[in-house]
Design a protein around this motif. Sequence first.
Motif, short mmCIF file in Angstrom:
data_model
loop_
_atom_site.label_atom_id
_atom_site.label_comp_id
_atom_site.label_asym_id
_atom_site.label_seq_id
_atom_site.Cartn_x
_atom_site.Cartn_y
_atom_site.Cartn_z
N GLY A 109 -12.65 100.95 36.72
CA GLY A 109 -11.07 101.13 36.73
C GLY A 109 -10.76 101.32 38.32
O GLY A 109 -11.76 101.65 38.98
N SER A 110 -9.74 100.95 38.46
CA SER A 110 -9.12 101.39 39.78
C SER A 110 -9.10 102.80 40.00
O SER A 110 -9.05 103.30 41.24
CB SER A 110 -7.67 100.75 40.19
N ASP A 111 -8.93 103.87 38.94
CA ASP A 111 -9.22 104.93 39.00
C ASP A 111 -10.15 105.45 39.92
O ASP A 111 -10.33 106.29 40.84
CB ASP A 111 -9.39 105.60 37.75
N PHE A 135 1.85 108.10 40.61
CA PHE A 135 0.51 108.05 39.73
C PHE A 135 0.15 109.47 40.03
O PHE A 135 -0.45 109.60 41.32
CB PHE A 135 -0.17 106.83 40.06
N TYR A 138 -3.62 110.44 42.32
CA TYR A 138 -3.74 110.67 43.83
C TYR A 138 -3.65 112.03 44.00
O TYR A 138 -4.40 112.41 44.95
CB TYR A 138 -2.53 109.92 44.37
N SER A 178 2.23 103.49 45.38
CA SER A 178 1.98 102.67 44.14
C SER A 178 3.10 101.76 44.07
O SER A 178 4.29 102.05 43.88
CB SER A 178 2.27 103.90 43.03
N ASP A 209 -1.39 100.65 45.95
CA ASP A 209 -2.09 100.69 44.47
C ASP A 209 -0.91 99.52 43.60
O ASP A 209 0.05 99.79 43.03
CB ASP A 209 -2.08 101.83 43.73
N TYR A 212 0.05 96.79 38.64
CA TYR A 212 1.03 96.26 38.04
C TYR A 212 1.42 94.97 38.68
O TYR A 212 2.41 94.27 38.32
CB TYR A 212 2.19 96.93 37.55
N THR A 239 -6.42 95.71 39.22
CA THR A 239 -7.10 96.27 37.87
C THR A 239 -6.99 95.07 36.69
O THR A 239 -6.25 94.37 36.72
CB THR A 239 -6.60 97.55 37.26
N SER A 241 -6.88 96.11 33.88
CA SER A 241 -6.79 97.12 32.59
C SER A 241 -5.23 96.86 32.16
O SER A 241 -4.92 97.15 30.97
CB SER A 241 -6.46 98.76 33.16
N LYS A 242 -4.43 96.18 32.93
CA LYS A 242 -3.08 95.81 32.61
C LYS A 242 -2.90 94.77 31.91
O LYS A 242 -3.37 94.37 30.77
CB LYS A 242 -2.32 96.26 33.75
N ARG A 250 -12.79 99.41 31.52
CA ARG A 250 -12.71 99.84 32.96
C ARG A 250 -13.34 99.04 33.98
O ARG A 250 -14.49 99.05 34.57
CB ARG A 250 -13.59 101.42 32.87
N VAL A 251 -12.36 98.07 34.35
CA VAL A 251 -12.70 97.41 35.72
C VAL A 251 -11.62 97.24 36.49
O VAL A 251 -10.36 96.80 36.13
CB VAL A 251 -13.14 95.96 35.56
C1 LIG Z 1 -0.45 103.03 39.46
C2 LIG Z 1 -1.67 103.07 38.63
N1 LIG Z 1 -2.86 102.87 39.50
C3 LIG Z 1 -3.96 103.16 38.92
C4 LIG Z 1 -4.02 103.14 37.38
C5 LIG Z 1 -5.76 103.10 36.86
O1 LIG Z 1 -5.79 102.02 36.23
P1 LIG Z 1 -7.34 101.67 35.94
O2 LIG Z 1 -7.37 101.57 34.37
O3 LIG Z 1 -7.70 100.48 36.58
O4 LIG Z 1 -8.22 102.87 36.23
C6 LIG Z 1 -2.95 103.07 36.75
C7 LIG Z 1 -3.19 103.31 35.09
O5 LIG Z 1 -2.24 103.42 34.44
C8 LIG Z 1 -1.70 103.07 37.38
O6 LIG Z 1 -0.53 103.08 36.53
#
Ligand SMILES: Cc1ncc(COP(=O)(O)O)c(C=O)c1O
Length: 390
Positions: A109-111, A135, A138, A178, A209, A212, A239, A241-242, A250-251
């Motif tokens: 995940g980008s997390d 977000f 951070y 973000s 970041d 989206y 990411t 994820s979206k 989780r990538v």
């Molecule tokens: C702005 C932002 N960055 C990162 C993430 C995390 O995404 P990921 O699922 O890639 O970890 C989110 C998830 O909601 C997000 O809203």
Amino acid sequence: MKIINYKKRKSVSERYEFLLGQGMSDIYKIKAYQPGKPIEEVKREFELKNVIKLASNENPLGPSPKAVEAIRGYASKINFYPDGGSYYLKKALGEKLGVKEDSIILGNGSDEIVSLITRIFLQKGDEAIMGDPSFLMYKIDAQLSRANVASVPLKSFRLDLSEMSKVVGPKTKLIFISNPNNPTGTIITEDEVEHFLRDIPPRILAIFDEAYYEYVEDTNYPQSIDLLDGNSNIIILRTFSKIYGLAGLRVGYGVGSPEIIELLNKARPPFNVNSLAQVAALASLEDKDQVNRSKILVREGKEFLYSNLRRLKIFFIPTQANFILIKVGKKAKDVAAKLLKKGIIVRGMGAYNLPHYIRVTIGTKPQNEEFIKNLQTILSSRQEGFNNCH
Ligand SMILES: Cc1ncc(COP(=O)(O)O)c(C=O)c1O
């Protein structure tokens, strides 16, 4: 089965004082991230058959069928460790983005990339700048590194880049941007970013970041990959994820100078992106139809929600992402709780200092209809009616 019972002779902070060391009391102040409730949990809790999740900005269309097929095809090989270098996925991303593979890092995940950045660059006493609200990870990650957080209030629900560059001090190391901003869905423009990059000292790392990115329709949105040319103090996060619908796998990835990527790789666990995630992400990249269908779904959903919210005279922030921030009045938490009882999971915005708001992911047409129907019922039954909404 024996349940282990930890002796509680001392308070938690006393017991772990040695382990945590300096800055310990600050760790206790960190509020752990509260994710949107899982569908199964809501079904169990409220004994519901049908539950709609509009709380975590996932893709309601699901993953690409090509990704599902790729996972099936690979399933019998999961006795092997993954390719720690994610060779094929990096190659495909490099080709798509027009960057070399050594400019890319993949994360769980980008997390995970946010936490690698704060872990590598922040120490006690350093500073990270971010918008407020933005977000939440951070702040949490910066605090875990015992760094200070400079929160810059949004201006008209948008990140205030000019103020963010003004608060840069000698200890500032990172600035989180973000774009679109979660939870407002607003963007900052190419012009604003160019000014900002001229204003900040080159020793600082700016993190764009763009979770989206694929949903943005505003033509003033910066093409940040082009900014990498000549700017070694930028990293861009995206990411799967979206829009790609792979949140459960989780990538995510980061794109930056090879030197920054090399530093982050030092902290990256060797197999942080699992094999199924790698093959699914690769297959998703090739499924342009799915991406287009997802964009159309969000565009149409936005129109539907906008027109209904206007009809109900409910204030909202026009969005460039797949979620909308909606002002439902004083008791937004109650509204979210009532929606939950009806099987609709949305996010109350108390943790983001927006107690009058909820954040709602744009769903499928029936999901959006169900949300509006229930929101209307809940708001019209409140004593204060819709009056507190705007
Ligand atoms: C702005 C932002 N960055 C990162 C993430 C995390 O995404 P990921 O699922 O890639 O970890 C989110 C998830 O909601 C997000 O809203």
